[in-house]
Design an enzyme around this catalytic site. Structure first.
Site, short mmCIF file in Angstrom:
data_model
loop_
_atom_site.label_atom_id
_atom_site.label_comp_id
_atom_site.label_asym_id
_atom_site.label_seq_id
_atom_site.Cartn_x
_atom_site.Cartn_y
_atom_site.Cartn_z
N GLY A 66 -7.03 1.40 81.10
CA GLY A 66 -8.41 0.98 81.35
C GLY A 66 -9.26 2.04 82.03
O GLY A 66 -10.45 1.82 82.27
N GLU A 103 -1.07 3.30 81.82
CA GLU A 103 -1.13 3.25 80.35
C GLU A 103 -2.51 3.59 79.80
O GLU A 103 -3.14 2.76 79.13
CB GLU A 103 -0.84 1.82 79.89
CG GLU A 103 0.58 1.43 79.72
CD GLU A 103 0.66 -0.09 79.44
OE1 GLU A 103 -0.18 -0.61 78.70
OE2 GLU A 103 1.56 -0.70 80.00
N PRO A 104 -3.03 4.76 80.07
CA PRO A 104 -4.37 5.07 79.60
C PRO A 104 -4.42 5.40 78.11
O PRO A 104 -3.48 6.01 77.58
CB PRO A 104 -4.71 6.34 80.40
CG PRO A 104 -3.39 6.99 80.62
CD PRO A 104 -2.39 5.88 80.77
N GLY A 105 -5.46 4.98 77.46
CA GLY A 105 -5.69 5.38 76.08
C GLY A 105 -6.99 6.16 76.03
O GLY A 105 -7.02 7.39 75.88
N ARG A 106 -8.08 5.42 76.25
CA ARG A 106 -9.43 5.99 76.15
C ARG A 106 -9.60 7.28 76.96
O ARG A 106 -10.16 8.26 76.46
CB ARG A 106 -10.41 4.94 76.67
CG ARG A 106 -11.86 5.34 76.57
CD ARG A 106 -12.74 4.34 77.32
NE ARG A 106 -12.40 2.95 77.05
CZ ARG A 106 -12.92 2.23 76.06
NH1 ARG A 106 -13.79 2.76 75.24
NH2 ARG A 106 -12.55 0.96 75.90
N ARG A 125 -17.41 0.41 67.18
CA ARG A 125 -17.67 -0.01 68.56
C ARG A 125 -19.10 -0.55 68.78
O ARG A 125 -19.27 -1.56 69.44
CB ARG A 125 -17.36 1.14 69.54
CG ARG A 125 -15.91 1.63 69.44
CD ARG A 125 -15.52 2.55 70.57
NE ARG A 125 -15.40 1.83 71.82
CZ ARG A 125 -16.27 1.91 72.81
NH1 ARG A 125 -17.32 2.70 72.72
NH2 ARG A 125 -16.10 1.20 73.90
N TYR A 181 -19.02 -4.33 70.03
CA TYR A 181 -19.17 -4.54 71.47
C TYR A 181 -20.55 -4.11 72.00
O TYR A 181 -20.70 -3.97 73.22
CB TYR A 181 -18.15 -3.68 72.25
CG TYR A 181 -16.74 -3.66 71.74
CD1 TYR A 181 -15.94 -4.79 71.80
CD2 TYR A 181 -16.18 -2.48 71.23
CE1 TYR A 181 -14.62 -4.75 71.35
CE2 TYR A 181 -14.88 -2.43 70.78
CZ TYR A 181 -14.10 -3.57 70.85
OH TYR A 181 -12.81 -3.52 70.41
N CYS A 236 -23.80 -2.30 53.95
CA CYS A 236 -24.77 -3.35 53.59
C CYS A 236 -24.71 -4.53 54.55
O CYS A 236 -24.34 -5.65 54.16
CB CYS A 236 -24.52 -3.80 52.17
SG CYS A 236 -25.00 -2.53 51.02
N1 LLP Z 1 -2.30 -1.04 77.77
C1 LLP Z 1 -2.49 -2.15 77.06
C2 LLP Z 1 -1.48 -3.21 77.14
C3 LLP Z 1 -3.62 -2.30 76.25
O1 LLP Z 1 -3.79 -3.41 75.54
C4 LLP Z 1 -4.57 -1.26 76.20
C5 LLP Z 1 -5.77 -1.37 75.38
C6 LLP Z 1 -4.33 -0.11 76.96
C7 LLP Z 1 -3.19 -0.03 77.75
C8 LLP Z 1 -5.26 1.08 76.97
O2 LLP Z 1 -6.53 0.79 77.42
P1 LLP Z 1 -7.56 1.98 77.67
O3 LLP Z 1 -6.99 2.89 78.70
O4 LLP Z 1 -7.74 2.69 76.37
O5 LLP Z 1 -8.81 1.32 78.10
N2 LLP Z 1 -11.28 -1.36 71.10
C9 LLP Z 1 -11.80 -1.40 72.44
C10 LLP Z 1 -10.72 -1.21 73.48
C11 LLP Z 1 -9.58 -2.16 73.35
C12 LLP Z 1 -8.42 -1.86 74.26
C13 LLP Z 1 -7.22 -2.60 73.85
N3 LLP Z 1 -6.10 -2.42 74.73
C14 LLP Z 1 -12.93 -0.37 72.56
O6 LLP Z 1 -13.27 0.26 71.57
O7 LLP Z 1 -13.50 -0.22 73.63
#
Ligand code: LLP
Length: 405
Positions: free
Chosen positions: A221, A262-265, A301, A305, A332
């Site tokens: 997050g 657990e970072p993604g973004r 996105r 959102y 469309c």
């Molecule tokens: N861990 C778990 C269990 C998750 O479900 C997620 C993301 C993450 C880690 C990583 O979260 P992050 O660090 O990336 O915020 N599609 C949406 C975001 C959905 C996130 C889903 N889960 C967007 O475009 O903002």
């Protein structure tokens, strides 16, 4: 805005690889990985990249080389990760409502599995009695840039409610499971870390209910600014987090717990841009529309959102004029809007545009809606070479799933 390309380079890339195009910057990915790997220098911390944010294999190789582990949410994510060379003990399968056949398949892979309901814990126990398991708790607090991405608190399907700890213990006892760890994820994108720390406080309290945990996973997050927001202050977060963990360890029976995030973004968002082409300019009932080839099949996105992404016009023939545009794509549907009322350089057909911060949940959520191709992806390496890292979809590829084609 992460401007890692000059204007001329953008036009050249469009010529070379076609439009629209996802482009990523290796240096930015490495920088973000390093920041997080060093978040808690005095603690045992593992950074677990959330692969769903961007599932390009070549980017994952870079992330892996920075010592970052990875999580998986589906069998194919897991397969991609193994292909990149991740070992089982570097992967955590963070699942949600999976079938027992999928669970069986994953158990065979020997990776740690996190289940997020008592029902799934029961499924796991019956399939793998005596096995190692992680349970995801709902720490009662959530956070995120939109209600659709808040995954903690009272209005979400995720995690086991704290009040059900006794039921968790019963199932663990019933199947002689080894509860290796607990995890949480409160939602996606915080820039102010108060909610995150509230979640950490709660998960650490939950941890006290179990002896000998080896892993406590605090979730992802970690946000990046998309507009004018202040950056997440990692330094301050690090100090606060370190304090909380030190306090926890003083009274916990296993001083050797490893903490995960657990970072993604955070790792990929700013490393990615989309370059597209301006295809039409029109006025409709007092709104100026800039039409381009980046529809919501390419970037979901904004329509999903209401997310804000910075946009820039690259004029083929430069002038200083400005114009307010609503920037729209080629799909469309009326909702196909990349950004409303943006003051941009005055644009003409055949100019290019850049959409920033598209590296996370951009390509990985792209689709073939309207049977448009998902774009190619290109990497700008640290020595500033461009390499194709995923091909644009093709007609043959799309037809190949039909029997008889
Ligand atoms: N861990 C778990 C269990 C998750 O479900 C997620 C993301 C993450 C880690 C990583 O979260 P992050 O660090 O990336 O915020 N599609 C949406 C975001 C959905 C996130 C889903 N889960 C967007 O475009 O903002």
């Amino acid at each position: 805005m992460n401007d890692f390309l000059e204007k001329e380079e953008c036009f050249n890339l469009l010529k070379k690889y076609g439009s629209p195009l996802y482009v990523y910057d290796e240096d930015t990915i490495r920088k973000r990985c390093k920041e997080l790997v060093n978040l808690l220098p005095n603690k045992k911390l593992i950074v677990d990249y959330s692969f769903k944010a961007n599932n390009n294999i070549e980017l994952l190789k870079i992330i892996k080389s920075e010592g970052v582990h990875v999580d998986a949410m589906s069998p194919f994510e897991l397969a991609f990760e193994k292909k990149v060379g991740y070992k089982s003990n570097e992967i955590m399968y963070v699942c949600n409502n999976i079938s027992s056949s999928e669970m069986k398949e994953i158990i065979k892979e020997n990776v740690l599995i996190s289940v997020d309901s008592i029902s799934q814990l029961e499924t796991y126990g019956s399939l793998n009695p005596g096995g190692d398991i992680i349970v995801r708790f709902n720490p009662g607090v959530g956070s995120g840039h939109h209600e659709k991405v808040i995954t903690g608190g009272k209005k979400t399907k995720f995690g086991v409610q704290r009040e059900f700890i006794e039921d968790v213990k019963k199932i663990i006892e019933k199947y002689k499971l080894n509860l290796v760890g607990i995890n949480q994820h409160i939602g996606s994108l915080f820039l102010n870390y108060n909610d995150f720390l509230e979640g950490v406080k709660n998960i650490l309290e939950i941890a006290h209910e179990f002896n000998g945990l080896k892993i406590i996973d605090l979730g992802g997050g970690f946000g990046v600014p998309y507009h004018n927001e202040e950056r997440l202050n990692l330094k301050k977060l690090s100090i606060e987090l370190d304090k909380m963990i030190s306090n926890f360890l003083e009274s916990y029976d296993n001083k050797d717990v490893t903490f995960y995030i657990e970072p993604g973004r955070y790792i990929v968002a700013e490393a990615g841009i989309i370059i597209g082409s301006v295809t039409s300019i029109k006025e409709n009932y007092n709104t100026n529309y800039l039409g381009c080839d980046i529809g919501f099949n390419t970037l979901m996105r904004p329509i999903l959102y209401d997310s804000y992404h910075e946009i820039k016009v690259l004029q083929k023939e430069e002038n200083d004029l400005k114009e307010t545009y609503t920037v729209v794509g080629n799909i469309c549907e009326s909702g196909d809007i990349l950004g409303s009322d943006r003051l941009l350089s005055k644009s003409c057909v055949d100019d290019a545009i850049i959409v920033y911060n598209a590296g996370a949940y951009g390509y990985s959520m792209a689709s073939n809606y309207n049977l448009r191709c998902r774009p190619a992806e290109v990497l700008i390496t640290s020595d500033h070479k461009d390499i194709l890292i995923r091909k644009r979809d093709t007609l043959e590829g799309m037809l190949s799933n039909f029997i008889g084609e």
